[in-house]
Write a protein that holds these residues in place. Structure first.
Motif, PDB file in Angstrom:
ATOM      1  N   ALA A 234       0.828  -1.205   0.000  1.00 39.19           N
ATOM      2  CA  ALA A 234       0.000   0.000   0.000  1.00 39.19           C
ATOM      3  C   ALA A 234       0.865   1.257   0.000  1.00 39.19           C
ATOM      4  O   ALA A 234       0.536   2.251  -0.658  1.00 39.19           O
ATOM      5  CB  ALA A 234      -0.922  -0.009   1.213  1.00 39.19           C
ATOM      6  N   ILE A 235       1.972   1.222   0.737  1.00 38.04           N
ATOM      7  CA  ILE A 235       2.907   2.359   0.717  1.00 38.04           C
ATOM      8  C   ILE A 235       3.456   2.555  -0.691  1.00 38.04           C
ATOM      9  O   ILE A 235       3.553   3.681  -1.191  1.00 38.04           O
ATOM     10  CB  ILE A 235       4.047   2.127   1.724  1.00 38.04           C
ATOM     11  N   LEU A 236       3.810   1.454  -1.342  1.00 38.58           N
ATOM     12  CA  LEU A 236       4.342   1.524  -2.702  1.00 38.58           C
ATOM     13  C   LEU A 236       3.346   2.178  -3.657  1.00 38.58           C
ATOM     14  O   LEU A 236       3.692   3.094  -4.408  1.00 38.58           O
ATOM     15  CB  LEU A 236       4.699   0.121  -3.192  1.00 38.58           C
TER      16      LEU A 236
ATOM     17  N   CYS B 297       4.047   5.778  -5.505  1.00 36.99           N
ATOM     18  CA  CYS B 297       4.198   5.775  -6.966  1.00 36.99           C
ATOM     19  C   CYS B 297       3.308   6.815  -7.640  1.00 36.99           C
ATOM     20  O   CYS B 297       3.557   7.205  -8.785  1.00 36.99           O
ATOM     21  CB  CYS B 297       3.893   4.385  -7.522  1.00 36.99           C
ATOM     22  N   ASP B 298       2.279   7.272  -6.938  1.00 34.64           N
ATOM     23  CA  ASP B 298       1.395   8.299  -7.471  1.00 34.64           C
ATOM     24  C   ASP B 298       1.921   9.708  -7.212  1.00 34.64           C
ATOM     25  O   ASP B 298       1.293  10.676  -7.630  1.00 34.64           O
ATOM     26  CB  ASP B 298      -0.002   8.168  -6.863  1.00 34.64           C
ATOM     27  N   ARG B 299       3.065   9.806  -6.510  1.00 43.11           N
ATOM     28  CA  ARG B 299       3.646  11.107  -6.180  1.00 43.11           C
ATOM     29  C   ARG B 299       4.849  11.383  -7.072  1.00 43.11           C
ATOM     30  O   ARG B 299       5.889  10.731  -6.928  1.00 43.11           O
ATOM     31  CB  ARG B 299       4.092  11.143  -4.709  1.00 43.11           C
ATOM     32  N   PRO B 300       4.728  12.341  -7.998  1.00 41.26           N
ATOM     33  CA  PRO B 300       5.830  12.579  -8.943  1.00 41.26           C
ATOM     34  C   PRO B 300       7.097  13.104  -8.281  1.00 41.26           C
ATOM     35  O   PRO B 300       8.172  13.043  -8.888  1.00 41.26           O
ATOM     36  CB  PRO B 300       5.241  13.623  -9.912  1.00 41.26           C
ATOM     37  N   GLU B 301       6.985  13.608  -7.063  1.00 43.79           N
ATOM     38  CA  GLU B 301       8.175  14.137  -6.388  1.00 43.79           C
ATOM     39  C   GLU B 301       9.078  13.042  -5.831  1.00 43.79           C
ATOM     40  O   GLU B 301      10.183  13.324  -5.365  1.00 43.79           O
ATOM     41  CB  GLU B 301       7.774  15.098  -5.265  1.00 43.79           C
TER      42      GLU B 301
END
Length: 325
Positions: free
Chosen positions: A20-22, A26-30
């Motif tokens: 779930a952390i992954l 992965c949805d955060r471009p930063e």
């Protein structure tokens, strides 16, 4: 609050929490995410930046995996083993949860990693609370089982490494985590409620803290970037403690079912469980375990973003859609 791009190494990405952390990161471009795995094929199209490594132990070399990493999120662990066959279970827990963790942390510090986030457990605090006495993040710890002892020893070792090297350490102790794909006792309870079996649990008057997977992941993500999280210990829950009957009623509503709860003396329930060798399960059903998460709000400005009802709806939807798979 820090906003610079970060290179993150995530362990345990195939697990319930780590996965779930992954997905969240992965949805955060930063963020640039690197995972360690025995089988890179597990992450096709999700994370191309994976590193093949073996077991988590005291001798594993992390040099390639740690190159250029700013933050380590360490969720890999030896967790509860339902049918334990080890002659010395505590020794086996220590090999992974203590020796493996501290080996990784020492190499991370030597590689210039700035922050090490350790997913620990409320079991470091203990197994049960009494009325009006919640566990606090900075209170006295009293681990009881081998898993909790190993996590506690790892925490102490990490804080020592931080003091010696300057690498920031953040320790996150979740309570029981539930969400889509949950297993073990929570799933079994959901199955019973879903089948409409009468349950002799109406007389239970306890309070327990739980944490939705989404709330835990949101908090871990905050700890990656918040400067005031450095060198702190946090307990994480939904902030909405429930009795067992309250949880069962909410679970039933989420499943679109009606739960039948029958009164039954709690002491007799515990006695029957002892006779059947199910004392641990009954302890969790009847006992209380509450945590105080006010530190999270006061220090980091965090409150759980998802309500218990919405989290249970999400959990129930996944269960109903996958129960025959």
């Amino acid at each position: 609050m820090e906003s610079l791009n970060k290179n993150i190494l995530l362990t345990g990405a195939t697990g319930f929490v780590g996965g779930a952390i992954l997905r969240h990161l992965c949805d955060r471009p930063e963020y640039s995410i690197r995972v360690v795995t025995r089988n890179p094929a597990v992450f096709p199209g999700v994370v191309e930046n994976s590193v093949l490594l073996g077991d988590l132990n005291s001798t594993q070399s992390w040099g390639h995996a740690l190159k250029g990493i700013d933050v380590v999120v360490h969720s890999a662990a030896r967790v509860h083993v339902m049918k334990e066959h080890a002659v010395d279970p505590l020794s086996e827990f220590r090999k992974v949860n203590v020796d493996g963790t501290l080996n990784l942390a020492n190499q991370a510090a030597a590689s210039g990693v700035k922050r090490f986030i350790f997913i620990s457990s409320v079991k470091v605090n203990g197994e049960e609370t009494t009325a009006g006495n919640k566990y606090t993040a900075d209170g006295v710890v009293h681990p009881v089982d081998d898993y909790g002892i190993s996590k506690s020893e790892a925490e102490k070792g990490l804080l020592k490494i931080s003091a010696e090297t300057g690498m920031q350490v953040v320790i996150v102790r979740p309570v029981l985590v539930y969400g889509p794909g949950v297993k073990a006792n929570f799933l079994n309870m959901m199955k019973l409620v879903g089948k409409g079996f009468p349950l002799p649990l109406l007389s239970i008057e306890n309070k327990r803290s739980f944490v939705a997977l989404d709330n835990l992941v949101d908090f871990v993500a905050l700890c990656i970037k918040h400067p005031r999280a450095a060198n702190q210990v946090f307990l994480v829950s939904d902030g909405d403690d429930l009795s067992t009957p309250e949880l069962l009623r909410k679970m039933a509503r989420a499943l679109g079912k009606k739960v039948i709860l029958l009164p039954f003396p709690v002491q007799l329930l515990r006695a029957a469980a002892r006779l059947m060798g199910k004392e641990n399960i009954t302890d969790r059903l009847c006992g209380s375990l509450e945590v105080d998460i006010s530190k999270n709000q006061e220090l980091l400005g965090w409150t759980p973003p998802m309500s218990v009802d919405n989290a249970l709806l999400k959990t129930a939807k996944h269960y109903l859609g996958n129960r025959n798979s």
